[in-house]
Scaffold this active site. Structure first.
Site, short mmCIF file in Angstrom:
data_model
loop_
_atom_site.label_atom_id
_atom_site.label_comp_id
_atom_site.label_asym_id
_atom_site.label_seq_id
_atom_site.Cartn_x
_atom_site.Cartn_y
_atom_site.Cartn_z
N ASN A 13 -15.59 52.11 103.00
CA ASN A 13 -16.18 53.06 103.96
C ASN A 13 -16.93 52.22 104.99
OD1 ASN A 13 -17.59 54.97 105.38
ND2 ASN A 13 -18.86 55.66 103.66
N TRP A 14 -16.32 52.11 106.16
CA TRP A 14 -16.94 51.25 107.19
C TRP A 14 -18.15 51.90 107.85
CZ3 TRP A 14 -12.28 48.69 110.29
CH2 TRP A 14 -11.73 47.70 109.47
N LYS A 15 -18.37 53.18 107.57
CA LYS A 15 -19.48 53.92 108.19
C LYS A 15 -19.44 53.72 109.71
CE LYS A 15 -21.92 53.69 103.85
NZ LYS A 15 -23.16 53.64 103.10
N HIS A 99 -20.30 62.95 102.13
CA HIS A 99 -21.07 61.73 101.87
C HIS A 99 -22.56 62.05 101.97
CE1 HIS A 99 -22.67 57.70 102.28
NE2 HIS A 99 -21.54 57.26 101.77
N GLU A 101 -24.89 60.57 103.33
CA GLU A 101 -25.45 60.37 104.68
C GLU A 101 -25.17 61.58 105.56
OE1 GLU A 101 -23.59 56.57 105.30
OE2 GLU A 101 -24.90 55.71 103.77
N GLU A 171 -21.65 58.70 93.85
CA GLU A 171 -22.45 57.77 94.63
C GLU A 171 -23.93 58.10 94.47
OE1 GLU A 171 -20.00 55.68 97.85
OE2 GLU A 171 -21.00 57.36 98.79
N GLY A 177 -26.51 51.17 99.69
CA GLY A 177 -27.09 50.26 100.67
C GLY A 177 -28.39 49.61 100.22
N SER A 217 -23.60 50.03 96.36
CA SER A 217 -23.82 48.58 96.20
C SER A 217 -22.79 47.93 95.27
CB SER A 217 -25.24 48.30 95.71
OG SER A 217 -26.18 48.76 96.66
N GLY A 238 -19.24 50.35 100.72
CA GLY A 238 -19.80 50.31 102.06
C GLY A 238 -19.91 48.87 102.55
N GLY A 239 -21.10 48.31 102.43
CA GLY A 239 -21.40 46.97 102.96
C GLY A 239 -20.34 45.91 102.66
P1 13P Z 1 -22.87 50.43 99.95
O1 13P Z 1 -21.67 49.85 99.24
O2 13P Z 1 -23.22 49.74 101.21
O3 13P Z 1 -24.01 50.63 99.02
O4 13P Z 1 -22.42 51.91 100.40
C1 13P Z 1 -21.83 52.75 99.49
C2 13P Z 1 -21.34 53.94 100.19
O5 13P Z 1 -22.10 54.75 100.69
C3 13P Z 1 -19.88 54.12 100.30
O6 13P Z 1 -19.55 55.38 100.77
#
Ligand code: 13P
Length: 257
Positions: A13-15, A99, A101, A171, A177, A217, A238-239
């Site tokens: 997920n590149w956000k 998600h 967010e 999640e 994050g 994470s 994500g990251g």
């Molecule tokens: P991180 O891997 O950066 O913690 O993000 C997870 C995430 O929200 C994937 O959708």
């Protein structure tokens, strides 16, 4: 993972990161650093602005294309929205729905999440439905109850013949994050619970077929242990999905014999 019943899904997920012009080089690096493996599907959920470029860059089939959101509406006067049909036309296969967010910053509720799940399934997209608790909710002992509610609300009205198209991602909000990954045992416990909820709704045979991912994470150091759990069928990353070397290591952890 349990390869007998389910494919492993490693989804990035590149956000709201990277630019469309970064896509090509990223894909080439992933191609160089990984091998094709029959039981793992790699997905990248890119921003809307990247999808046309990604559609061309992913054409060889090594990476499936995902989006990060879709409209709950099919078409019409909804300025700024993107429909499932528009995404499907760009060869998008997966779409993240709900998600944390989006729930936190953009007011998505369990009701809108449910509408979006239907919008995705109506347009032949596979929704990756995100559920998860805050640190406070975990401390209060509410995790299982809350996750049951989120899963049941997201799946309300989804008929049996469509449940195989659904992917769930656990999640925990406190792990996103933060570098604070859930332990493999914590993640397995909740993923097992999610499968039990699906079993209660759709029966054991279908519950076995639904991939349940973990996100929060996840990285090249903890992926192997997380993926070794019987009810963790992949990751939503994500990251670490922004760094080709890290993302490739996670893919390779899923591809181990
Ligand atoms: P991180 O891997 O950066 O913690 O993000 C997870 C995430 O929200 C994937 O959708």
């Amino acid at each position: 993972m349990n390869r007998k019943y389910r494919k492993v899904i490693i989804a990035g997920n590149w956000k709201m990161n990277t630019k469309p012009s970064d896509v090509k080089a990223f894909v080439e690096k992933i191609r160089d650093l990984t091998v094709r493996c029959k039981w793992c599907e790699t997905v990248i959920c890119a921003p809307f602005s990247h999808l046309t470029v990604a559609y061309r860059a992913f054409w060889n089939g090594r990476i499936s294309l995902g989006a990060q959101n879709l409209s709950q509406y099919a078409s019409g006067a909804y300025t700024g929205e993107v429909s499932g049909e528009m995404l499907r036309d760009l060869n998008v296969k997966y779409v993240i729905v709900g998600h944390s967010e989006r729930r936190q910053y953009f007011g998505e509720t369990d009701i809108t999440v449910n509408k979006k799940v239907h919008a995705a399934l109506d347009t032949d997209l596979r929704p990756i439905i995100c559920v998860g608790e805050t640190a406070e909710q975990r401390e209060m002992g509410l995790t299982e109850e809350l996750i049951s509610y989120q899963v049941r609300a997201a799946l309300a009205g989804v008929p049996e013949e469509r449940i195989r198209r659904v992917v769930i991602a656990y999640e925990p909000i406190w792990a996103i994050g933060t570098g604070n990954t859930a332990t493999a045992q914590q993640a397995q416990e909740v993923n097992r619970h999610i499968r039990a909820v699906i079993r209660g709704l759709y029966g054991a045979r279908l519950a076995r077929a639904v991939p349940i991912l973990y996100g929060g994470s996840m990285n090249e150091s903890n992926a192997e242990e997380l993926l070794a759990q019987p009810d963790i069928d992949g990751g939503l990353i994500g990251g670490a999905s922004l760094v080709p070397e890290k993302f490739s290591s996670i893919i390779m952890a899923a591809c181990q014999e």
